[in-house]
Scaffold this active site. Structure first.
Site, short mmCIF file in Angstrom:
data_model
loop_
_atom_site.label_atom_id
_atom_site.label_comp_id
_atom_site.label_asym_id
_atom_site.label_seq_id
_atom_site.Cartn_x
_atom_site.Cartn_y
_atom_site.Cartn_z
CG HIS A 82 -2.13 0.93 1.19
ND1 HIS A 82 -2.07 2.21 1.19
CD2 HIS A 82 -3.40 0.74 1.01
CE1 HIS A 82 -3.32 2.70 1.23
NE2 HIS A 82 -4.04 1.98 0.80
N GLY A 163 5.66 21.31 10.94
CA GLY A 163 6.97 20.48 11.26
C GLY A 163 8.13 20.79 10.49
CG HIS A 168 10.38 11.32 13.08
ND1 HIS A 168 10.94 10.20 13.33
CD2 HIS A 168 10.39 12.08 14.28
CE1 HIS A 168 10.82 10.01 14.73
NE2 HIS A 168 10.54 11.16 15.11
N PRO A 169 13.33 10.71 11.10
CG PRO A 169 14.81 10.78 13.30
CD PRO A 169 13.89 11.42 12.56
CB THR A 170 11.66 5.80 13.28
OG1 THR A 170 11.25 7.08 14.21
CG2 THR A 170 13.37 5.66 13.74
CB ALA A 171 7.75 8.94 12.51
N GLY A 172 9.09 9.16 9.35
CA GLY A 172 8.79 9.80 7.87
C GLY A 172 7.83 11.00 8.24
#
Lengths: 297, 297
Positions: A82, A163, A168-172
């Site tokens: 997806h 923002g 974000h390094p992990t959350a995108g």
């Protein structure tokens, strides 16, 4: 009567049940929130959570779940069929009871700002909450998905609404917005000629000059050997069920075909049924308060 | 989903507010009961209380209010324009949510027995709860009113269904039963000829060969200069709104008249609107659970 919004956040995890459970737990533990559904799809590697509550409680539940997803999901490692841009991929608010679309837009805006400022996740506002016409449609916002957006996010046309202009390094990234309740609606015809259903679908769908909030196509119901016009009503307040139903009846008659029946797939808001009864009974001055059950809350 | 019944007890006091308040207080203080209305009419010297709750709670509230009325009202001194046989004159139960008419009949039967045995008030069961065909209609049960029944109560045909065959010294007798929700429904015509409305009323009313659960007459709306068919739908599950509406449209067309609109006066159960939408949209396999709001309780 309390104000109620529905919130349907999508998370980029559909396999690790401990992660899914931890995210859902954040929703559950907010006072006044009712969890309606949580559906995980392992091949999409995605979970769709549905809950309702008062606007501020719904915002808090969405924020907390988003923070938990940022902690437990690493988009650098995420794979799934997806399209997605972040750990919490998309958060739509839907007006349910005593809430206007404007209040849902405001709520999406507040949540977007909080996620951007407090979690340092870039946020894009979409659908009714979009600040730019180019961000109304979700596929446009998600173009290139996580991997593509990561390289393009600093370009002026892709800078987030809230923002930092970096993933974000992990959350995108996360897409937040407001939209109407989507009603899946099918109308069955007494013909086995699918071409007629396709022609009728073209009469009612926006893309071909039909109703603005109507997506439709003609398909064959093999088990019943009849053709069906299958419809997504994306805003029943702008394009009501009865108008589409009457138009399908009238266009079908042009081919000597009649309507066998119609089906609501899944749920619809009470107002959509009230609107149909109001239209057909030609009600004068009817108010929802006249429904006995509406006085029991 | 909780089971809900409506209860609409009528008390023979419409003037002394301290008595009315004390009776209403008995209803209010039962856990889980929601008081919807209490209307007193001084010339009728009568108060109609409307409340809802789960069946057993509703029975308890009705019993306690009946006991209080027996204590505070003396039928030997009561005068008023409205026909009545007792301090608590009549107690109908009405199915609202997830409750069948059979359950309301059972509830009326239990309450009747309790009032008869514990309060020594003679009780007659009426409408759907009647045990004798001669007791279905309230006017038949109340024939002769308090004063007349007092002298006739020992006659075999007037002996109560529960309790002693003598009037309670202050409270008289009480009529308990079960009936459907009554919907007051008007249909407006684009004619100033009231004779047409009267002819159409005769087509749909039971008394003239029309629909079984339909009481109707034709009147003139002077302020709008149009004629109206004014209807009491006494059981919308047996004679639905849409069928009466369509028949009125069709009979009106016979005079070259059309329907301007229709009006719901006061309240109606949600199901009556759902039934109309279901009919006109020709819904296949629709369930109340598909209404989003029905899942929030």
């Amino acid at each position: 009567m309390s104000k109620l919004v529905e919130c349907v956040p999508n998370f980029s995890e559909g396999r690790r049940t401990e992660v899914i459970d931890a995210i859902v737990a954040e929703v559950r533990k907010v006072d006044g929130i009712k969890l309606l559904d949580a559906k995980s799809d392992p091949s999409h590697n995605r979970t769709v959570v549905t809950f309702v509550g008062e606007p501020q409680a719904a915002k808090r539940a969405a924020f907390n779940a988003c923070a938990k997803a940022a902690e437990l999901i690493d988009m650098e490692k995420h794979k799934g069929e997806h399209p997605r841009v972040g750990a919490t991929d998309v958060i739509p608010f839907v007006p349910v009871s005593n809430v206007t679309m404007e209040e849902c837009i405001q709520l999406a805006d507040e949540l977007g700002r909080e996620i951007g400022e407090q979690l340092a996740i870039p946020v894009y506002l979409y659908e009714a909450a979009a600040k730019l016409p180019s961000r109304v449609k979700l596929p446009d916002v998600r173009k290139g998905e996580y991997e593509g957006l990561k390289t393009e996010i600093e370009k002026p046309e892709r800078r987030p609404d809230y923002g930092p202009a970096r993933m974000h390094p992990t959350a995108g990234a996360t897409v937040v917005g407001a939209r109407q309740f989507l009603i899946a609606y099918n109308i069955n015809l007494n013909t086995s000629d699918v071409a007629i259903a396709k022609k009728i679908a073209n009469c009612i769908r926006e893309a071909r000059g039909g109703y603005k909030y109507c997506r439709a196509m003609g398909i064959m119901l093999e088990d019943r050997n009849i053709a069906q016009v299958t419809i997504n009503m994306v805003d029943y307040t702008g394009t009501p069920l009865h108008r589409v139903f009457e138009t399908v009846k009238s266009e079908a008659a042009r081919y000597g075909v009649s309507v066998v029946g119609s089906e609501i797939v899944g749920m619809l808001p009470l107002q959509a049924l009230v609107d149909a009864a109001d239209f057909y009974l030609q009600l004068e001055g009817f108010s929802r308060k006249q429904i006995f059950e509406e006085n029991l809350g």
